[in-house]
Write a protein that holds these residues in place. Structure first.
Motif, PDB file in Angstrom:
ATOM      1  N   LEU A   9       0.810  -1.247   0.176  1.00  0.00           N
ATOM      2  CA  LEU A   9       0.002  -0.012  -0.119  1.00  0.00           C
ATOM      3  C   LEU A   9       0.928   1.230  -0.229  1.00  0.00           C
ATOM      4  CD1 LEU A   9      -2.663  -1.074   2.510  1.00  0.00           C
ATOM      5  CD2 LEU A   9      -3.045  -1.388   0.317  1.00  0.00           C
ATOM      6  N   VAL A  10       2.043   0.920   0.420  1.00  0.00           N
ATOM      7  CA  VAL A  10       3.190   2.444   0.772  1.00  0.00           C
ATOM      8  C   VAL A  10       3.678   2.646  -0.743  1.00  0.00           C
ATOM      9  CG1 VAL A  10       4.740   3.221   1.936  1.00  0.00           C
ATOM     10  CG2 VAL A  10       3.412   1.911   3.116  1.00  0.00           C
ATOM     11  N   PHE A  11       4.060   1.555  -1.149  1.00  0.00           N
ATOM     12  CA  PHE A  11       4.845   1.665  -2.346  1.00  0.00           C
ATOM     13  C   PHE A  11       4.111   0.768  -3.551  1.00  0.00           C
ATOM     14  CE2 PHE A  11       7.609   1.151   1.091  1.00  0.00           C
ATOM     15  CZ  PHE A  11       8.291   2.438   1.123  1.00  0.00           C
ATOM     16  N   ASN A  12       3.351   1.461  -4.329  1.00  0.00           N
ATOM     17  CA  ASN A  12       2.581   0.824  -5.435  1.00  0.00           C
ATOM     18  C   ASN A  12       2.860   1.660  -6.936  1.00  0.00           C
ATOM     19  OD1 ASN A  12       0.770  -0.650  -7.011  1.00  0.00           O
ATOM     20  ND2 ASN A  12      -0.143  -1.413  -4.905  1.00  0.00           N
ATOM     21  N   ASP A  13       1.718   2.443  -7.338  1.00  0.00           N
ATOM     22  CA  ASP A  13       2.008   3.196  -8.334  1.00  0.00           C
ATOM     23  C   ASP A  13       2.887   4.127  -8.149  1.00  0.00           C
ATOM     24  OD1 ASP A  13       0.093   1.721  -9.761  1.00  0.00           O
ATOM     25  OD2 ASP A  13      -1.645   3.180  -9.173  1.00  0.00           O
ATOM     26  N   SER A  14       3.088   4.863  -6.767  1.00  0.00           N
ATOM     27  CA  SER A  14       4.019   5.638  -6.571  1.00  0.00           C
ATOM     28  C   SER A  14       4.146   5.515  -4.988  1.00  0.00           C
ATOM     29  CB  SER A  14       3.330   7.110  -6.925  1.00  0.00           C
ATOM     30  OG  SER A  14       2.269   7.389  -6.009  1.00  0.00           O
ATOM     31  N   ASN A  16       3.625   6.347  -1.181  1.00  0.00           N
ATOM     32  CA  ASN A  16       2.553   7.147  -0.562  1.00  0.00           C
ATOM     33  C   ASN A  16       3.117   7.756   0.776  1.00  0.00           C
ATOM     34  OD1 ASN A  16       0.402   8.068   0.827  1.00  0.00           O
ATOM     35  ND2 ASN A  16      -0.546   6.521   0.600  1.00  0.00           N
ATOM     36  N   GLU A  17       3.661   8.999   0.720  1.00  0.00           N
ATOM     37  CA  GLU A  17       4.365   9.514   1.708  1.00  0.00           C
ATOM     38  C   GLU A  17       3.827   9.680   2.891  1.00  0.00           C
ATOM     39  OE1 GLU A  17       5.755  13.484   0.657  1.00  0.00           O
ATOM     40  OE2 GLU A  17       7.324  13.619   2.355  1.00  0.00           O
ATOM     41  N   SER A  18       2.570   9.955   2.875  1.00  0.00           N
ATOM     42  CA  SER A  18       1.753   9.987   4.260  1.00  0.00           C
ATOM     43  C   SER A  18       1.922   8.578   4.956  1.00  0.00           C
ATOM     44  CB  SER A  18       0.421  10.466   3.774  1.00  0.00           C
ATOM     45  OG  SER A  18      -0.126   9.404   3.203  1.00  0.00           O
ATOM     46  N   TRP A  34      24.867  10.421   3.018  1.00  0.00           N
ATOM     47  CA  TRP A  34      24.266  11.092   1.846  1.00  0.00           C
ATOM     48  C   TRP A  34      22.675  10.647   1.835  1.00  0.00           C
ATOM     49  CZ3 TRP A  34      28.920   8.855   1.430  1.00  0.00           C
ATOM     50  CH2 TRP A  34      29.822   9.696   0.880  1.00  0.00           C
ATOM     51  N   LEU A  35      22.177   9.829   2.840  1.00  0.00           N
ATOM     52  CA  LEU A  35      20.730   9.522   2.852  1.00  0.00           C
ATOM     53  C   LEU A  35      19.926  10.885   3.222  1.00  0.00           C
ATOM     54  CD1 LEU A  35      20.135   6.137   4.279  1.00  0.00           C
ATOM     55  CD2 LEU A  35      20.540   6.875   1.823  1.00  0.00           C
ATOM     56  N   SER A  36      18.712  11.141   2.792  1.00  0.00           N
ATOM     57  CA  SER A  36      17.687  12.125   2.935  1.00  0.00           C
ATOM     58  C   SER A  36      16.896  11.836   4.151  1.00  0.00           C
ATOM     59  CB  SER A  36      17.338  12.701   1.929  1.00  0.00           C
ATOM     60  OG  SER A  36      16.217  11.881   1.542  1.00  0.00           O
ATOM     61  N   SER A 215      11.565   7.786  -5.563  1.00  0.00           N
ATOM     62  CA  SER A 215      11.323   8.757  -4.553  1.00  0.00           C
ATOM     63  C   SER A 215      11.591  10.231  -4.837  1.00  0.00           C
ATOM     64  CB  SER A 215      12.088   8.358  -3.357  1.00  0.00           C
ATOM     65  OG  SER A 215      13.661   8.627  -3.609  1.00  0.00           O
ATOM     66  N   LEU A 216      12.298  10.557  -6.163  1.00  0.00           N
ATOM     67  CA  LEU A 216      12.323  11.941  -6.340  1.00  0.00           C
ATOM     68  C   LEU A 216      11.134  12.495  -6.442  1.00  0.00           C
ATOM     69  CD1 LEU A 216      14.311  14.054  -7.311  1.00  0.00           C
ATOM     70  CD2 LEU A 216      13.948  13.378  -9.847  1.00  0.00           C
ATOM     71  N   PRO A 217       9.882  12.246  -7.045  1.00  0.00           N
ATOM     72  CA  PRO A 217       8.747  12.826  -6.915  1.00  0.00           C
ATOM     73  C   PRO A 217       8.274  13.327  -5.739  1.00  0.00           C
ATOM     74  CG  PRO A 217       8.416  11.109  -8.384  1.00  0.00           C
ATOM     75  CD  PRO A 217       9.798  10.977  -7.642  1.00  0.00           C
ATOM     76  N   ILE A 218       8.683  12.476  -4.495  1.00  0.00           N
ATOM     77  CA  ILE A 218       8.050  13.235  -3.012  1.00  0.00           C
ATOM     78  C   ILE A 218       9.122  14.021  -2.352  1.00  0.00           C
ATOM     79  CG2 ILE A 218       6.333  11.314  -2.831  1.00  0.00           C
ATOM     80  CD1 ILE A 218       8.393  10.049  -1.020  1.00  0.00           C
ATOM     81  N   ASP A 219      10.355  13.984  -2.989  1.00  0.00           N
ATOM     82  CA  ASP A 219      11.457  14.742  -2.190  1.00  0.00           C
ATOM     83  C   ASP A 219      12.610  14.881  -3.311  1.00  0.00           C
ATOM     84  OD1 ASP A 219      13.641  15.440  -0.811  1.00  0.00           O
ATOM     85  OD2 ASP A 219      13.838  13.716   0.342  1.00  0.00           O
ATOM     86  N   GLN A 220      13.021  16.230  -3.491  1.00  0.00           N
ATOM     87  CA  GLN A 220      13.830  16.887  -4.439  1.00  0.00           C
ATOM     88  C   GLN A 220      15.121  16.142  -4.331  1.00  0.00           C
ATOM     89  OE1 GLN A 220      14.653  21.016  -4.970  1.00  0.00           O
ATOM     90  NE2 GLN A 220      13.602  21.435  -3.236  1.00  0.00           N
ATOM     91  N   TYR A 221      15.384  15.922  -3.008  1.00  0.00           N
ATOM     92  CA  TYR A 221      16.827  15.469  -2.655  1.00  0.00           C
ATOM     93  C   TYR A 221      17.041  13.800  -2.501  1.00  0.00           C
ATOM     94  CZ  TYR A 221      16.641  20.340  -1.073  1.00  0.00           C
ATOM     95  OH  TYR A 221      16.796  21.718  -1.348  1.00  0.00           O
TER      96      TYR A 221
END
Ligand SMILES: C[S@@+](CC[C@H](N)C(=O)[O-])C[C@H]1O[C@@H](n2cnc3c(N)ncnc32)[C@H](O)[C@@H]1O
Length: 238
Positions: A9-14, A16-18, A34-36, A215-221
């Protein structure tokens, strides 16, 4: 019938940050690396949910290792967790293993932890162990293996692999088949620096993914690819 796991449910089509779990380790205990913060939450969430075993390739000083070990600690079944690193202890070893010059680090004072990790007695593995111990997480790491992941003895298969050695196409091609062999059907893999489908499509040549998200779409770093390997038709599911 296959039950839907929380991570599906957390990682599927994208991603789910929440639904990513809050990161429980005080940032003051987290080693340089280097991990954000988003990436630490991703590793923690997956490690907390996996049945394991878990493998990390590329621990360095343990920023990612601590995130995974905390997930293992907080998991209902406390899976085995093996981590592997070259554990470099000299400039010569750095140049030979990583195929790059150490010279720039000697000039770059801001990166002086890189220099210290080489000259520390016991090299970066000594710092890794120390960092795990300070966070009271050393007991959640089953094996700390010094050497080339492609050559050292590992378990036959893992339910969750974090690989921090894939920066370029050539590296994905070096590790692709190896990672596929180690990753159990239905298992999870996180690859740092596989930032988008441009590199992800190369990984897909080796691993048959049910899904592979970034993960880039939910965090630019953030630079993670998170994938779930498809279960083969012959896999017995519960
Ligand atoms: C980017 S650093 C890891 C950073 C770490 N994951 C963190 O969160 O700070 C990459 C590490 O991978 C290790 N490495 C690269 N290729 C490897 C291999 N084939 N086997 C074992 N370790 C490897 C290097 O020694 C280096 O410490």
């Amino acid at each position: 019938m296959t039950s839907i796991q929380q991570n599906d449910l957390v990682f599927n089509d994208s991603i789910n940050e929440s639904m990513l779990l809050a990161f429980p380790v005080p940032l003051s205990l987290m080693p340089d690396g280097w991990l954000s913060p988003t990436e630490m939450r991703i590793l923690y969430t997956l490690a907390q949910q996996t049945h394991g075993p878990v493998l990390e390739i590329g621990a360095w000083l343990g920023r990612s290792t601590l995130a995974i070990a905390a997930g293992v600690r907080d998991s209902p079944n406390i899976p085995a967790f093996d981590t592997c690193d070259f554990g470099l202890t000299s400039i010569g070893e750095w140049s030979e293993r990583l195929q790059e010059s150490f010279e720039p680090y000697l000039k770059d004072v801001e990166n002086d932890i890189v220099v210290r990790s080489i000259f520390q007695t016991g090299g970066s593995i000594a710092l890794l162990i120390d960092n795990l111990r300070k966070a009271n997480l050393l007991k959640y790491v089953t094996s700390i293996i010094r050497g080339n992941a492609l050559e050292v003895p590992l378990r036959n298969q893992y339910g969750f692999i974090f690989c921090d050695t894939l920066h370029y196409e050539s590296e994905i091609r070096t590790y692709g088949a190896f990672l596929n062999n180690l990753l159990a059907d239905g298992g999870w893999i996180v690859c740092d620096d596989v930032i988008s489908e441009e590199l992800g499509s190369i990984l897909r040549e080796y691993i048959d993914f049910e899904f592979l998200v970034y993960s880039l779409p939910i965090d630019q770093y953030s630079k993670f690819a998170v994938g779930k390997k498809r279960k083969s038709l012959l896999t017995v599911v519960d």
